[in-house]
Each structure stands twice: as structure tokens, then as C-alpha cells.
Motif scaffolding. Structure first.
Motif, PDB file in Angstrom:
ATOM      1  N   LEU A   1       0.810  -1.217   0.000  1.00  0.00           N
ATOM      2  CA  LEU A   1       0.000   0.000   0.000  1.00  0.00           C
ATOM      3  C   LEU A   1       0.844   1.268   0.000  1.00  0.00           C
ATOM      4  O   LEU A   1       0.295   2.378   0.035  1.00  0.00           O
ATOM      5  CB  LEU A   1      -0.923  -0.010   1.222  1.00  0.00           C
ATOM      6  CG  LEU A   1      -1.977  -1.124   1.259  1.00  0.00           C
ATOM      7  CD1 LEU A   1      -2.754  -1.082   2.564  1.00  0.00           C
ATOM      8  CD2 LEU A   1      -2.911  -1.028   0.068  1.00  0.00           C
TER       9      LEU A   1
ATOM     10  N   PRO B   1      -5.782   2.403 -10.648  1.00  0.00           N
ATOM     11  CA  PRO B   1      -5.837   3.823 -10.263  1.00  0.00           C
ATOM     12  C   PRO B   1      -6.768   4.093  -9.076  1.00  0.00           C
ATOM     13  O   PRO B   1      -6.652   5.115  -8.410  1.00  0.00           O
ATOM     14  CB  PRO B   1      -6.367   4.513 -11.532  1.00  0.00           C
ATOM     15  CG  PRO B   1      -6.053   3.565 -12.641  1.00  0.00           C
ATOM     16  CD  PRO B   1      -6.181   2.192 -12.046  1.00  0.00           C
ATOM     17  N   GLU B   2      -7.722   3.163  -8.824  1.00  0.00           N
ATOM     18  CA  GLU B   2      -8.649   3.355  -7.710  1.00  0.00           C
ATOM     19  C   GLU B   2      -8.005   3.091  -6.355  1.00  0.00           C
ATOM     20  O   GLU B   2      -8.590   3.400  -5.317  1.00  0.00           O
ATOM     21  CB  GLU B   2      -9.865   2.436  -7.864  1.00  0.00           C
ATOM     22  CG  GLU B   2     -10.730   2.709  -9.070  1.00  0.00           C
ATOM     23  CD  GLU B   2     -11.901   1.737  -9.128  1.00  0.00           C
ATOM     24  OE1 GLU B   2     -12.488   1.472  -8.050  1.00  0.00           O
ATOM     25  OE2 GLU B   2     -12.202   1.239 -10.218  1.00  0.00           O
ATOM     26  N   LEU B   3      -6.811   2.505  -6.348  1.00  0.00           N
ATOM     27  CA  LEU B   3      -6.185   2.113  -5.086  1.00  0.00           C
ATOM     28  C   LEU B   3      -6.009   3.307  -4.156  1.00  0.00           C
ATOM     29  O   LEU B   3      -6.233   3.198  -2.940  1.00  0.00           O
ATOM     30  CB  LEU B   3      -4.824   1.463  -5.351  1.00  0.00           C
ATOM     31  CG  LEU B   3      -4.018   1.073  -4.099  1.00  0.00           C
ATOM     32  CD1 LEU B   3      -4.793   0.074  -3.244  1.00  0.00           C
ATOM     33  CD2 LEU B   3      -2.653   0.496  -4.494  1.00  0.00           C
ATOM     34  N   ALA B   4      -5.634   4.447  -4.690  1.00  0.00           N
ATOM     35  CA  ALA B   4      -5.391   5.621  -3.846  1.00  0.00           C
ATOM     36  C   ALA B   4      -6.616   5.977  -3.016  1.00  0.00           C
ATOM     37  O   ALA B   4      -6.498   6.373  -1.848  1.00  0.00           O
ATOM     38  CB  ALA B   4      -4.975   6.808  -4.705  1.00  0.00           C
ATOM     39  N   ALA B   5      -7.802   5.814  -3.614  1.00  0.00           N
ATOM     40  CA  ALA B   5      -9.035   6.155  -2.903  1.00  0.00           C
ATOM     41  C   ALA B   5      -9.526   5.030  -2.006  1.00  0.00           C
ATOM     42  O   ALA B   5     -10.392   5.254  -1.147  1.00  0.00           O
ATOM     43  CB  ALA B   5     -10.134   6.521  -3.904  1.00  0.00           C
ATOM     44  N   ARG B   6      -8.996   3.814  -2.210  1.00  0.00           N
ATOM     45  CA  ARG B   6      -9.496   2.655  -1.450  1.00  0.00           C
ATOM     46  C   ARG B   6      -8.447   2.079  -0.490  1.00  0.00           C
ATOM     47  O   ARG B   6      -8.641   0.999   0.056  1.00  0.00           O
ATOM     48  CB  ARG B   6      -9.916   1.542  -2.428  1.00  0.00           C
ATOM     49  CG  ARG B   6     -10.979   1.925  -3.441  1.00  0.00           C
ATOM     50  CD  ARG B   6     -12.317   2.235  -2.781  1.00  0.00           C
ATOM     51  NE  ARG B   6     -12.823   1.167  -1.951  1.00  0.00           N
ATOM     52  CZ  ARG B   6     -13.499   0.100  -2.415  1.00  0.00           C
ATOM     53  NH1 ARG B   6     -13.694  -0.038  -3.717  1.00  0.00           N
ATOM     54  NH2 ARG B   6     -13.957  -0.819  -1.578  1.00  0.00           N
ATOM     55  N   LYS B   7      -7.353   2.811  -0.283  1.00  0.00           N
ATOM     56  CA  LYS B   7      -6.284   2.285   0.568  1.00  0.00           C
ATOM     57  C   LYS B   7      -6.771   1.979   1.982  1.00  0.00           C
ATOM     58  O   LYS B   7      -6.417   0.953   2.566  1.00  0.00           O
ATOM     59  CB  LYS B   7      -5.121   3.273   0.639  1.00  0.00           C
ATOM     60  CG  LYS B   7      -4.116   3.155  -0.487  1.00  0.00           C
ATOM     61  CD  LYS B   7      -2.904   4.030  -0.216  1.00  0.00           C
ATOM     62  CE  LYS B   7      -1.881   3.897  -1.332  1.00  0.00           C
ATOM     63  NZ  LYS B   7      -0.671   4.723  -1.063  1.00  0.00           N
TER      64      LYS B   7
END
Length: 350
Positions: A177, A231-237
Motif C-alpha cells: 500500500l 488507479p482506484e487504489l489511492a481512494a481505497r487504501k
């Protein structure tokens, strides 16, 4: 009897002073600790050579600080305990060398202590100390173990990790992460903002019927999920962090309760760095309350590696009659790999 404890197994330099009188519970008189986290953060993990050098720089000032807190001098020390293993060889040698040199100069015993026994017994310095017998959940660094503890030095291994330990799972997931070092605490803090049910991550060996652990597959599942998010990882970390923590904790709680059922005991001790995790404490408190089980923890300041637990372990072994005279003066060795269970009560320090 006054015991000085020295801990240098990895990236914390710790010194503690404990007094033991007869059968009375040992008393912590002073403790000093230095963490190397800031130094190792630049490298993303512990650099053994740097760790060893830093122990050399820090140890004597910390010794003075701990003795100052206790209101004692070196000449009041009646035994010097040190972490003999497991841990990083170079780091262990620093503590062992200083401890044995001090003991020789003071003409007192030098006692090599098992690092995990220090963690296991550390709750005896808490405001709510346990009583024997109990089941111990040891979650320290690279170790995840369940032990039946009948008394000081009387340990039966019930289950352990067959690959990654819980602490390693926290750290490796944190690295995925991008949370930096140390990863475990960073992931736990981020998880407070997330949904623990957001992602269906695996619970390895949850229903295996045994008491062994496995967390390597969970790390892989976190990596796979992170790649899927793209790209969604930043918002779902935060959600992924919370789901990871929930998976690790569910396994730990499930196995701990299974160990209690197997042994018929109603007392659980949780020790080691992961024992400071607040989600683990909350889930264990709820589960154990339903089962009528009492849970004991070290004070938060004693969850990390520290010298107080090393002095305590030596003091409790002394009280139990577990030390034998050393036949080779103040010579020493270290044991980077050292199983806890075979170290019987009757074994000498070396």
C-alpha cells in the motif's frame, strides 16, 4: 536481588532494572529505550550493520538513564541479563558483550535470556498480571506462536506460523500500500478510516482444525487486490488496510480461542509488538468475554522490545530456581535462531 536487563536483538536498544525479593512479584525500578525507526526508515527496513553500530552508541547512555530512574548505581546490580537470542547476530553480540563485560567487572552473574520468554512474561509487570497456567499468544516480529504455559520455563508449543508471521503480514501488506516503514503501525492507523468488510480477503488455515498459522497467502491476496484496483487504489487504501487487518486479527482470535478450548484453560496472555494493535485487543475482548476467558496484555510501553522484560525474565527464572552456575566465567555466545520450547527450566544460561 537487583537485575539489570539489556535488549539489543533488532532495532530497539533497551535497558531495564528489576528488583526481585523472595516470592514477591518482581518490581520494575527503571527503564530506558531507544528506537532506531527513524534511521532505518530511509532504507525501508532494518539494516543489520547499522542496527549493531547504533546499539553500541546508545547502550551506555541508556544504562545510565535506567539506573538513574531506579535511584541505583552499577554497584547495586546483582545480576546482568541480556538477550541471547533469537535476533540479528551482530545486534545480539553488542548486548551480550556489554552485559558480560559489566558482569565480569562487577563480579556478578551474566544471564542469557530468551527474547520470546521476555515477551511472554512481560505482562507480569502490568497492573493486571496473569496467573499460571495460561495460553500465550506470542505475536512478535517474525514469530506467531501459541503456547501452553504452566509456569516459568514450562512451555508447550501448540501451534506456530508455517511461513509469514502476523507481524510480517502487516508489514508486507503496508509495503504493497506504499505506507513506508514501520509498516504494521502505519497500516493499523490507516485501517481506522476504512471498512473492514470492504474486500473479501482469505483467512488462511482458519478452519484447518489445527493451531498453526499461515499468512503468506494473505500477503499475495492483498497484492492481487491492489493490482485489480489500479488507479482506484489511492481512494481505497483505507478500506484495503482495514480488510487486511480484519483478516489477520480474525485468524489470531479464532486460533487463540481454539487453543483455550483444547487446553481447557480460561486465561489468555497476548504479548509481542502486534499485541499493541487496538483492533486485535477489541476483538479478543469481545470474543473472550463471551467465553468467560480473562485476557492479559503487557503495558503498551512493554509491547515493543525492551530491557525491562529481559530483566524480568531473569528475575522470574531466579525466583523459580531455574539458573545453574556458569562453568566458563563470563564467556558468551548468541543464538540468532533459538526455539523457545526446548529451553527447559533446568537449563543454564549457556
Amino acid at each position: 536481588m537487583v537485575f539489570l536487563g539489556i535488549e539489543t536483538s533488532c532495532d530497539e536498544t533497551g535497558v531495564g532494572v528489576v528488583r526481585a525479593c523472595g516470592s514477591q512479584p518482581p518490581q520494575l525500578l527503571g527503564a530506558a529505550l531507544h528506537s532506531q525507526v527513524a534511521m532505518h526508515r530511509n532504507y525501508g527496513g532494518v539494516v543489520p550493520e547499522l542496527a549493531s553500530r547504533d546499539h553500541i552508541r546508545r547502550l551506555l547512555p541508556l544504562l545510565d538513564e535506567a539506573l538513574g530512574q531506579a535511584g541505583l548505581t552499577l554497584h547495586d546490580v546483582q545480576a546482568v541479563a541480556y538477550t541471547r537470542g533469537p535476533g540479528l547476530a551482530g545486534a545480539l553480540l553488542v548486548g551480550a558483550g556489554v552485559a558480560c563485560a559489566l558482569a565480569c567487572a562487577l563480579q556478578v552473574p551474566a544471564l542469557g535470556v530468551h527474547h520470546l520468554e521476555g515477551h511472554l512474561l512481560s505482562p507480569f509487570l502490568s497492573a493486571d498480571p496473569p496467573a499460571f497456567p495460561f495460553v500465550a499468544l506470542l505475536v512478535s516480529g517474525g514469530h506467531t506462536q501459541l503456547m501452553r504455559v504452566e509456569g516459568v520455563g514450562r512451555y508447550q508449543l501448540l501451534g506456530e506460523t508455517i511461513d509469514d508471521a502476523a507481524g510480517e503480514a502487516f508489514d508486507k501488506a503496508a509495503k504493497v500500500l506504499g505506507l513506508g516503514y514501520p509498516g504494521g503501525p502505519a497500516l493499523a492507523r490507516l485501517a481506522e478510516q476504512g471498512d473492514p468488510a470492504a474486500f473479501a480477503l482469505p483467512r488462511p488455515l482458519l478452519h484447518s482444525g489445527g493451531l498453526d498459522f499461515s499468512f503468506a497467502g494473505l500477503k499475495t491476496a492483498v497484492l492481487t487486490q491492489a493490482r485489480k484496483l489500479g488507479p482506484e487504489l489511492a481512494a481505497r487504501k483505507a478500506d484495503l488496510a482495514a480488510s487486511t487487518q480484519a483478516a489477520i486479527v480474525e485468524v489470531l482470535v479464532h486460533k487463540a480461542l481454539a487453543a483455550l478450548r483444547l487446553t481447557g484453560l480460561k486465561r489468555l496472555v497476548v504479548a509481542g509488538g502486534v499485541g499493541a494493535n487496538q483492533w486485535l485487543r477489541a476483538q479478543l475482548a469481545q470474543a473472550c468475554a463471551r467465553q468467560g476467558v480473562r485476557v492479559h496484555y503487557p503495558e503498551l510501553t512493554l509491547c515493543t522490545d525492551n530491557g525491562a522484560m529481559i530483566a524480568l525474565a531473569a528475575a522470574m527464572r531466579w525466583q523459580a530456581g531455574g539458573w545453574l552456575p556458569q562453568g566458563d566465567g563470563w564467556a558468551f555466545d548468541v543464538k540468532p535462531r533459538w526455539p523457545l520450547e526446548p529451553w527447559s527450566l533446568a537449563a543454564p544460561a549457556r
